[in-house]
Design an enzyme around this catalytic site. Sequence first.
Site, PDB file in Angstrom:
ATOM      1  CG  PHE A 141     -25.584  52.877  32.890  1.00  0.00           C
ATOM      2  CD1 PHE A 141     -25.625  51.547  33.278  1.00  0.00           C
ATOM      3  CD2 PHE A 141     -26.413  53.740  33.367  1.00  0.00           C
ATOM      4  CE1 PHE A 141     -26.538  51.175  34.151  1.00  0.00           C
ATOM      5  CE2 PHE A 141     -27.367  53.367  34.175  1.00  0.00           C
ATOM      6  CZ  PHE A 141     -27.573  52.298  34.670  1.00  0.00           C
ATOM      7  CE  LYS A 142     -30.158  52.180  33.509  1.00  0.00           C
ATOM      8  NZ  LYS A 142     -31.576  52.344  33.546  1.00  0.00           N
ATOM      9  CG  ASP A 143     -27.157  53.270  24.891  1.00  0.00           C
ATOM     10  OD1 ASP A 143     -28.215  53.119  24.447  1.00  0.00           O
ATOM     11  OD2 ASP A 143     -26.632  54.675  24.844  1.00  0.00           O
ATOM     12  CB  THR A 158     -34.127  51.344  31.197  1.00  0.00           C
ATOM     13  OG1 THR A 158     -33.186  51.056  32.426  1.00  0.00           O
ATOM     14  CG2 THR A 158     -34.640  50.193  30.591  1.00  0.00           C
TER      15      THR A 158
END
Length: 460
Positions: free
Chosen positions: A109-111, A142
């Site tokens: 999800f950090k993308d 991250t």
Amino acid sequence: MRYISTRGGIAPVRFKDAVMMGLADDGGLLLPESIPAFSAEELESWRTLTYPQLAFNVISRFVDDIPAADLQALIERSYATFNHPEVTPVVQKDGVYILELFHGVTLAFKDVALQFLGNLFEYILHERNERLTIVGATSGDTGSAAIHGVRGKAGISIFILHPHGKTSPVQAQQMTSVLDENVHNIAADGTFDDCQDIVKELMGDLAFKQKYSLGAVNSINWARVLAQVVYYIYAWLRVAEKGQKVLFSVPTGNFGDIFAGYMAQKMGLPIEKLLLATNENNILTRFINQGDYSVGSVVQTLSPSMDIQVASNFERYLYYLFNQDGGRVSAAFTQLKTEGKISFSNEELQQVRQDFCSASVGREETLATIGRFKRETGYLLDPHTAVGVRAAQQLETGTTPVVCLATAHPAKFGDAVVEATGEPVPVPPAIAQLEGLPTRCVRMAADSEQVRNFIIATVG
């Protein structure tokens, strides 16, 4: 739109300056002076927008120092790298909605935020003819997302600290196999909290920060949180009818992801509750359920991205809980440093329980959830997502739609998934291509002076 510190010690700054500052110069975190709101009618008008179009409509509310056409181009370029046309699609399985946040370049999800932040950094640096030295800490995802967001970009050097041996093998390889000259990985002998403390100490040394132009990619950077607000709205538009409230279950470590949901709610998104799901590192669950915010030891788990005790973004929430009193926020973190805990009034704890509910999910429950979900639906959960799904299953939600955030592709944590299901995990190309790649990483003690000297020697 101007930005202020949670500790009240800086003059308000514009958006681009907030992005470049990262951690506020007084040690606090940056927040907008006011929170833009949207109406139910406006929300309805967004139902047909693509993800980049929605992102522009949301993010532009917080940005008034980048021309609209430039901001739109930055957003479109950022999400063109995703391998799904919806960027963050929603699927329904076993009575819950799964918000898939793992379709970016590093399958986490950090993308969603770091592709945008990398392009934002490049845009601002080019405009100002400046350089930037990024220093970040990661519990796993991250780091790789940040590295892939800025690799090869002009004017940027990036130093990422991760706890040696405490990320998944895939997470480590995604970071250390990037050999671009501007990328530097540091494996620290300690925990994520140790890495995060080093980053905060270096960022808090204003002379060093200014001399070496330090910037932040951790979710202490406001742009990270802002980009994540978008997918809460996108998910709501796909599962709810007009005005209908939704419960979001969020696997939580550093509090940034769930704080983005809190901001979406304050902007007007109909959220019934934000469910904060933790693993054995359950300081936030203890806080919400028992009023106990005291730091313990970090436990290594199946969901390493959540193996955190001191969550940075918790400070942003406390700013609102303490009625935007920067002095009270500052005093709370002084108490945390000296006593290892923060004290709260009964009224404050009542407000916390209105904002959040929480559950902690241990190793055996996580494995059982992955196994059962695969057997009954054919859908594979990664361990972090399984924590969120299991936490949601423990609640009586009635007819309220439940959206569980799927924060990583299961192949990133293949060993845990195999243990849970007894079957090998299908490996996507982004992971298969890591096999046999050379790596580069420096191992050192979790010591801020050693890290400082390494940055000086490398940057020059």
